[in-house]
Design a protein around this motif. Structure first.
Motif, short mmCIF file in Angstrom:
data_model
loop_
_atom_site.label_atom_id
_atom_site.label_comp_id
_atom_site.label_asym_id
_atom_site.label_seq_id
_atom_site.Cartn_x
_atom_site.Cartn_y
_atom_site.Cartn_z
N GLU A 74 -7.11 4.53 6.38
CA GLU A 74 -6.16 3.48 6.02
C GLU A 74 -5.48 3.91 4.73
OE1 GLU A 74 -5.31 0.17 7.08
OE2 GLU A 74 -6.25 0.67 8.98
N SER B 62 -4.06 3.86 1.11
CA SER B 62 -4.59 3.15 -0.05
C SER B 62 -3.68 3.34 -1.25
CB SER B 62 -5.98 3.70 -0.35
OG SER B 62 -6.39 3.36 -1.64
N GLU B 63 -3.67 2.32 -2.11
CA GLU B 63 -2.90 2.39 -3.36
C GLU B 63 -3.49 3.42 -4.32
OE1 GLU B 63 -0.08 0.71 -3.92
OE2 GLU B 63 -0.19 -0.52 -2.10
N GLN C 288 -0.64 9.56 4.59
CA GLN C 288 0.10 8.31 4.77
C GLN C 288 1.26 8.51 5.74
OE1 GLN C 288 1.17 6.63 0.97
NE2 GLN C 288 -0.95 6.16 0.46
N SER D 274 5.85 -1.39 -0.69
CA SER D 274 4.40 -1.53 -0.75
C SER D 274 3.77 -1.13 0.58
CB SER D 274 4.00 -2.96 -1.11
OG SER D 274 4.20 -3.82 -0.01
N GLU E 254 1.25 -2.48 1.97
CA GLU E 254 0.97 -3.68 2.76
C GLU E 254 2.18 -4.09 3.58
OE1 GLU E 254 -2.08 -5.03 3.22
OE2 GLU E 254 -2.68 -3.32 1.99
N ARG E 255 3.36 -4.00 2.99
CA ARG E 255 4.59 -4.33 3.73
C ARG E 255 4.80 -3.33 4.87
NH1 ARG E 255 9.23 -6.98 4.31
NH2 ARG E 255 11.26 -5.94 4.37
N LYS F 149 2.53 -1.58 6.42
CA LYS F 149 1.54 -1.81 7.46
C LYS F 149 1.97 -3.00 8.35
CE LYS F 149 -2.44 -0.20 4.84
NZ LYS F 149 -3.68 -0.64 4.18
N ALA F 150 2.50 -4.03 7.71
CA ALA F 150 2.93 -5.22 8.46
C ALA F 150 4.21 -4.97 9.23
CB ALA F 150 3.10 -6.40 7.50
#
Length: 162
Positions: free
Chosen positions: A34, A36-37, A46, A132, A134-135, A137-138
Motif C-alpha cells: 500500500e 505510504s506517506e 507507487q 494526496s 488518500e485521494r 486511492k479513492a
C-alpha cells in the motif's frame, strides 16, 4: 532577480525529478503493498501500484461492457405486456447510459496511465503540488488536489449562476 532564478531552477529540478519517475514498467510489488506517506512520493512502487489499479479498473469496465453487448445481441425485447416492455426498455436505456459513462471513464483511465508513463501522475494539473495518496486511492483518475478541485467547482458554479 536571484529569487526568480532560484525559483526557476527549483521548478526545473522538480520537473526533471518527475520525468525520471515515469518508470512503472514491470515492477513486482511486494504482497499487500500500500502506498505510504513515509516513502518518496510517486516512487516506482507507487507508480506500479496505481498503474495496476487503473488497469484492473479498466479491465472490469471492458468486461461489463462485453456482457452488455452480448445482451444487446440476443435480440429485441420480446415482452408481450406493454408495461413489461416499457419497463424493459427503460432498463436498457439506463444500462446504455451507464455504459456511455463508463466509456468516458475509460478515456480518463487511459489519460491517467499516460500521465504515469510521462511521470506526471499524482501531481495537480493546476498547482503542480502532489495529490494526496488518500485521494488517489479513492479516485485514481484525479488530476487536481482537493483544494484545487473545490476552487474549480466554485468557479464553475459562479459561472453557471451568472
Amino acid at each position: 532577480m536571484e529569487s526568480k532564478l532560484a525559483s526557476s531552477a527549483k521548478q526545473n529540478s522538480a520537473n526533471k525529478s518527475r520525468s525520471d519517475k515515469g518508470s512503472a514498467h514491470n515492477i513486482d510489488l511486494p504482497a499487500g503493498y500500500e502506498p505510504s506517506e513515509d516513502e518518496e512520493f510517486m516512487n516506482e512502487y507507487q507508480q506500479a501500484y496505481f498503474k495496476n489499479a487503473l488497469q484492473q479498473w479498466k479491465k472490469s469496465i471492458v468486461e461489463e461492457s462485453k456482457e452488455t453487448l452480448a445482451h444487446l445481441q440476443d435480440g429485441p425485447i420480446q415482452e408481450a405486456d406493454l408495461n413489461d416492455r416499457a419497463s424493459s426498455e427503460t432498463d436498457w436505456g439506463l444500462e446504455l447510459r451507464t455504459r456511455d459513462r463508463q466509456r468516458k471513464l475509460t478515456s480518463k483511465i487511459d489519460s491517467a496511465l499516460r500521465r504515469i508513463e510521462e511521470g506526471e501522475y499524482g501531481y495537480c494539473q493546476v498547482t503542480g503540488e502532489p495529490i494526496s495518496l488518500e485521494r488517489l486511492k479513492a479516485r485514481p483518475i484525479a488530476t487536481m488536489t482537493v483544494e484545487a478541485q473545490e476552487a474549480h467547482e466554485r468557479n464553475e458554479k459562479i459561472s453557471r449562476d451568472q
